[in-house]
Design a protein around this motif. Structure first.
Motif, PDB file in Angstrom:
ATOM      1  N   THR A  12       0.844  -1.186   0.000  1.00 40.57           N
ATOM      2  CA  THR A  12       0.000   0.000   0.000  1.00 40.57           C
ATOM      3  C   THR A  12       0.879   1.236   0.000  1.00 40.57           C
ATOM      4  OG1 THR A  12      -1.842  -1.080   1.142  1.00 40.57           O
ATOM      5  CG2 THR A  12      -1.735   1.314   1.280  1.00 40.57           C
ATOM      6  N   ILE A  35      -2.002  -1.008  -3.809  1.00 38.01           N
ATOM      7  CA  ILE A  35      -3.183  -0.256  -3.396  1.00 38.01           C
ATOM      8  C   ILE A  35      -2.690   1.142  -3.032  1.00 38.01           C
ATOM      9  CG2 ILE A  35      -5.105  -0.080  -1.781  1.00 38.01           C
ATOM     10  CD1 ILE A  35      -4.734  -3.121  -1.281  1.00 38.01           C
ATOM     11  N   THR A  37      -3.542   5.159  -1.806  1.00 36.73           N
ATOM     12  CA  THR A  37      -4.545   5.932  -1.084  1.00 36.73           C
ATOM     13  C   THR A  37      -4.046   7.355  -0.880  1.00 36.73           C
ATOM     14  OG1 THR A  37      -5.917   6.051   0.930  1.00 36.73           O
ATOM     15  CG2 THR A  37      -3.677   5.180   1.175  1.00 36.73           C
ATOM     16  N   ALA A  81      -7.299   0.653   2.992  1.00 40.88           N
ATOM     17  CA  ALA A  81      -6.189   0.467   2.049  1.00 40.88           C
ATOM     18  C   ALA A  81      -5.032  -0.330   2.636  1.00 40.88           C
ATOM     19  CB  ALA A  81      -5.690   1.827   1.565  1.00 40.88           C
ATOM     20  N   VAL A  82      -4.824  -0.234   3.940  1.00 39.62           N
ATOM     21  CA  VAL A  82      -3.652  -0.886   4.552  1.00 39.62           C
ATOM     22  C   VAL A  82      -3.958  -2.268   5.114  1.00 39.62           C
ATOM     23  CG1 VAL A  82      -2.697   1.374   5.131  1.00 39.62           C
ATOM     24  CG2 VAL A  82      -3.994   0.119   6.868  1.00 39.62           C
ATOM     25  N   ALA A  85      -1.955  -5.375   3.325  1.00 35.80           N
ATOM     26  CA  ALA A  85      -0.636  -5.126   2.744  1.00 35.80           C
ATOM     27  C   ALA A  85       0.477  -5.769   3.567  1.00 35.80           C
ATOM     28  CB  ALA A  85      -0.383  -3.624   2.634  1.00 35.80           C
ATOM     29  N   ILE A  88       3.636  -1.131   3.915  1.00 40.17           N
ATOM     30  CA  ILE A  88       2.963   0.150   3.690  1.00 40.17           C
ATOM     31  C   ILE A  88       4.027   1.224   3.601  1.00 40.17           C
ATOM     32  CG2 ILE A  88       1.346   1.866   4.587  1.00 40.17           C
ATOM     33  CD1 ILE A  88       1.087  -1.602   5.982  1.00 40.17           C
TER      34      ILE A  88
END
Length: 323
Positions: A12, A35, A37, A81-82, A85, A88
């Motif tokens: 992420t 991903i 964000t 979003a996290v 993952a 990050i």
């Protein structure tokens, strides 16, 4: 680059500015799911445009078998979003209060075994991890622009960071074709930026004192030290300057000159006059080329230069540990 047999991972990217887009592009090019964000208005559109602009250079460098921009998704909600993952990568504005708040929020919602890395160029990890419930998994992983082409990433652990986190992070960054440099002792600005900052301060003094223009300073680096630095750093450069006896003779011959007050370590006052000199000189140096055109030229140059660097490096005496 990754192969088909390598374990697939999801990362992420928090914050999709220039550095965030660089990370996104590099992870995608090496077969990762990404991903992204960012709460800023229009962030997704700008991010996808940035990845599209950088993608041709990744193709030229060589894509992983699984590489695809279709592996990129955007999530407005950072908490969501996290959640899945393995790493990050935080890239929010370079302000301690903002970064600490964001990293603490990431820590509350990320999987237990996820690595949390900040791209900060100057803040120490011990400071950044203070508000986290799991500070042992928080590190600095500082890249260089453009992230999708330049391979160096400085990895720095804080007082609470575990060695296993450092080791796991090195593995991940090697999987995306980077050169992780683990810095054992944290310091503001890490290593590479401190070196660049010293040169930048001296360059400002030279322009401010009317010794040389911005174009002349740039030329001094481009056609002199810069050509050597693409292959070897200052220590190896001076080792060669010492002839057959290498650094031993160099220090004996030129060491006393280090005591001479050639350089001014303190930055000059950034007056309006100095600002205008630097701005006007930079615009003259750019000529008719826009920033976008200069960016394109730089990327094309770096792709060709990296091929040459890789031809001569790594050597038997490797820079990075465990290479």
């Amino acid at each position: 680059m990754m192969t088909n047999t390598q374990k697939h991972k999801t990362v992420t990217i928090v914050g999709t500015g220039v550095i965030g887009v660089g990370w996104i592009t590099r992870f995608l090019a090496n077969g990762f799911d990404v991903i992204a964000t960012d709460m800023a208005e229009g962030a997704e559109e700008r991010m996808r445009a940035g990845v599209e602009q950088a993608w041709p250079y990744m193709k030229e460098r060589g894509l992983a078998d699984e590489a695809s921009t279709n592996r990129l998704s955007f999530e407005n909600n950072m908490q969501k979003a996290v959640k899945h993952a393995s790493l990050i990568q935080e890239n929010v504005p370079e302000r301690e209060d903002i970064k600490r708040e964001v990293l603490a929020e990431i820590d509350r919602h990320a999987p237990e075994d996820a690595i949390i890395a900040s791209s900060t160029s100057g803040i120490m990890p011990s400071t950044l991890q203070q508000d986290c419930n799991n500070p042992e998994r928080v590190i600095v992983a500082h890249p260089f622009h453009p992230v999708y082409l330049l391979p160096l990433v400085e990895i720095v652990g804080g007082e609470e960071t575990t060695q296993s986190t450092i080791d796991k992070a090195k593995t991940v960054y090697k999987q995306i074709d980077m050169k992780p440099l683990v810095i054992e002792k944290e310091i503001e600005g890490h290593v590479a930026d401190r070196l660049m900052e010293a040169l930048w301060r001296e360059a400002l003094h030279i322009v401010n004192d009317g010794i040389a223009t911005t174009e002349e300073v740039d030329a001094a680096i481009i056609y002199g030290a810069g050509l050597r630095w693409a292959q070897m750093g200052p220590f190896m450069t001076f080792h060669l300057a010492g002839g057959e006896q290498g650094m031993r003779h160099m220090l004996k011959q030129f060491g006393p000159a280090l005591e001479l007050p050639w350089t001014k370590l303190k930055a000059p006052e950034l007056t309006d006059e100095l600002k205008e000199k630097v701005i006007e000189g930079s615009e003259i140096g750019a000529g008719d080329l826009s920033v976008a055109e200069l960016d394109k030229q730089r990327n094309e140059f770096l792709v060709r230069l990296l091929d040459l660097v890789e031809e001569y490096w790594p050597k038997p005496q490797t820079i990075m540990k465990d290479e």
